[in-house]
Design a protein around this motif. Structure first.
Motif, mmCIF file in Angstrom:
data_model
loop_
_atom_site.group_PDB
_atom_site.id
_atom_site.type_symbol
_atom_site.label_atom_id
_atom_site.label_comp_id
_atom_site.label_asym_id
_atom_site.label_seq_id
_atom_site.Cartn_x
_atom_site.Cartn_y
_atom_site.Cartn_z
ATOM 1 N N SER A 1 0.919 -1.080 -0.073
ATOM 2 C CA SER A 1 -0.090 -0.388 0.222
ATOM 3 C C SER A 1 0.699 1.267 0.165
ATOM 4 O O SER A 1 1.694 1.210 1.075
ATOM 5 C CB SER A 1 -0.397 -0.295 0.921
ATOM 6 N N LEU B 1 3.434 -12.526 12.066
ATOM 7 C CA LEU B 1 3.474 -11.041 12.454
ATOM 8 C C LEU B 1 5.050 -10.576 11.741
ATOM 9 O O LEU B 1 4.248 -9.461 10.889
ATOM 10 C CB LEU B 1 3.658 -10.238 13.708
ATOM 11 N N VAL C 1 0.546 -6.521 4.604
ATOM 12 C CA VAL C 1 -0.561 -5.956 5.917
ATOM 13 C C VAL C 1 -0.503 -5.766 7.124
ATOM 14 O O VAL C 1 1.130 -6.209 7.845
ATOM 15 C CB VAL C 1 -1.121 -7.688 5.458
ATOM 16 N N HIS C 2 -1.249 -5.119 7.194
ATOM 17 C CA HIS C 2 -1.297 -4.779 9.248
ATOM 18 C C HIS C 2 -2.017 -6.156 9.885
ATOM 19 O O HIS C 2 -2.871 -6.641 9.535
ATOM 20 C CB HIS C 2 -2.055 -3.121 9.091
ATOM 21 N N GLY C 3 -0.760 -6.481 10.639
ATOM 22 C CA GLY C 3 -1.128 -8.119 11.381
ATOM 23 C C GLY C 3 -2.253 -7.463 12.828
ATOM 24 O O GLY C 3 -1.933 -6.403 13.513
ATOM 25 N N LEU C 4 -3.384 -8.123 13.195
ATOM 26 C CA LEU C 4 -3.972 -7.406 14.028
ATOM 27 C C LEU C 4 -3.831 -8.914 14.624
ATOM 28 O O LEU C 4 -3.335 -10.138 14.225
ATOM 29 C CB LEU C 4 -4.909 -7.892 13.974
ATOM 30 N N THR D 1 -3.758 2.882 4.584
ATOM 31 C CA THR D 1 -3.991 2.104 5.406
ATOM 32 C C THR D 1 -4.435 0.588 4.337
ATOM 33 O O THR D 1 -5.138 0.935 3.770
ATOM 34 C CB THR D 1 -5.698 1.570 5.776
ATOM 35 N N PRO D 2 -3.154 -0.356 5.048
ATOM 36 C CA PRO D 2 -3.220 -1.868 4.364
ATOM 37 C C PRO D 2 -3.971 -2.320 4.285
ATOM 38 O O PRO D 2 -5.127 -2.289 5.264
ATOM 39 C CB PRO D 2 -1.625 -2.057 4.372
ATOM 40 N N ARG D 3 -3.829 -3.597 3.835
ATOM 41 C CA ARG D 3 -4.996 -4.990 4.219
ATOM 42 C C ARG D 3 -4.797 -5.248 5.623
ATOM 43 O O ARG D 3 -4.127 -5.301 5.838
ATOM 44 C CB ARG D 3 -4.751 -6.078 3.468
ATOM 45 N N ARG D 4 -5.614 -5.759 6.768
ATOM 46 C CA ARG D 4 -5.784 -6.395 7.709
ATOM 47 C C ARG D 4 -5.926 -8.126 7.594
ATOM 48 O O ARG D 4 -7.305 -8.553 7.390
ATOM 49 C CB ARG D 4 -6.542 -5.357 8.636
ATOM 50 N N ALA E 1 4.094 -8.594 8.081
ATOM 51 C CA ALA E 1 4.502 -7.314 7.776
ATOM 52 C C ALA E 1 5.383 -7.092 6.768
ATOM 53 O O ALA E 1 5.652 -6.271 5.766
ATOM 54 C CB ALA E 1 5.651 -6.905 8.785
ATOM 55 N N ILE F 1 -11.390 -1.739 13.350
ATOM 56 C CA ILE F 1 -10.768 -1.209 12.542
ATOM 57 C C ILE F 1 -10.706 -2.890 12.072
ATOM 58 O O ILE F 1 -11.197 -1.951 10.095
ATOM 59 C CB ILE F 1 -8.871 -2.585 13.290
#
Length: 278
Positions: free
Chosen positions: A7, A34, A42-45, A12-15, A38, A81
């Motif tokens: 992105s 994670l 992508v954003h890690g939840l 905001t990247p994909r989560r 990274a 989120i």
């Protein structure tokens, strides 16, 4: 290999959510997930299910997170989120599995968010990470919610009672796994020592898809299963089809195996850090 698109800065990247245990040695579990998230942009939840006491030599013990905290983590990130995919790892007990399944359905995520279930039952050293009583919940509560299940051969044996030794038994195992309810079943062949390669087999109830890669000669493969499932989930979050996501994940973990490094006095981790040099 072709990587997932990054992105632009500030966008905001994909989560992607990992529902898994913490590895104090950093080789597997949410730490491995994670790292891959990274490196794939992508954003890690995170929803932590258990905290393990482990290092490169094995798991010394683990502590389960309270059920309301596990459910609360999922609810918090889903309601605020949002997420485009998720994967599971160490789930420890039937109570945790039931809680995750109930929360997944209760949050309206079932059928709308791709869910990759990596049915972690034991560490690579053979240390148990899933109570025996939890296998029934895994089969009956979670697998029917899964977009994809990704067991290794030991986990296949535990889930469906089939000892995979060749291509024929691998197909039988894929069929038996699919019958438990996931949309797709992937039988990983990394432990199939009768093959000079690493053959994985994907099944959707009708068609088989074969994925092959060279077997990487390394003693440092801690976190390989987590890394594969995380990469597949990241690809699904970008809209890949399941076969294309599995192909991407297979290529990704192969490169991570090539880049694996020693750590401590035991098995080192697979490494996605190779992308920093790409």
């Amino acid at each position: 290999m072709t990587f997932l698109p990054l992105s632009p800065p500030g966008e905001t990247p994909r989560r992607v959510l990992t529902i898994a245990g913490s590895d104090s040695g950093g080789g597997a579990g949410i730490q491995a997930d994670l790292r891959t998230f990274a490196m794939l942009g992508v954003h890690g939840l995170v929803a932590v299910t258990a905290v393990t006491v482990q290092n490169s030599l094995g798991v010394k013990g683990f502590h389960e997170i309270p059920l309301d905290v596990i459910a609360g983590q999922i609810e918090a990130v889903a309601s605020d989120i949002g997420l485009q995919a998720a994967k599971t790892g160490m789930l420890a007990s039937s109570e945790i599995i039931d809680t995750i399944a109930d929360t997944w359905v209760g949050q309206g995520l079932a059928g709308s968010v791709p869910l990759v279930v990596d049915p972690v039952c034991a560490s690579m050293h053979g240390d148990p990470l899933l109570h025996p009583s939890a296998v029934k919940s895994l089969r009956e509560q979670l697998l029917p919610l899964a977009t994809l299940v990704t067991p290794n051969l030991d986990e296949v044996r535990l889930l469906v009672g089939i000892d995979v030794v060749d291509a024929g038994t691998q197909r039988a195992a894929a069929e038996a796994l699919h019958a438990l309810g996931p949309r797709w079943a992937l039988v990983k062949g990394g432990h199939l020592r009768s093959s000079p390669h690493s053959p994985d087999l994907l099944f959707d109830g009708t068609e088989f898809y074969e994925f092959d890669s060279p077997r990487i000669d390394t003693g440092h493969d801690h976190g390989a299963g987590d890394t594969l499932a995380a990469a597949v989930a990241a690809a699904l979050a970008h809209g890949y089809s399941v076969p294309d996501a599995v192909a991407f994940g297979k290529n990704w973990v192969t490169e991570c195996l090539r880049a694996a490094y020693p750590l401590g006095h035991g098995h080192g981790p697979v490494s996605p850090l190779f992308r920093l040099r790409a």
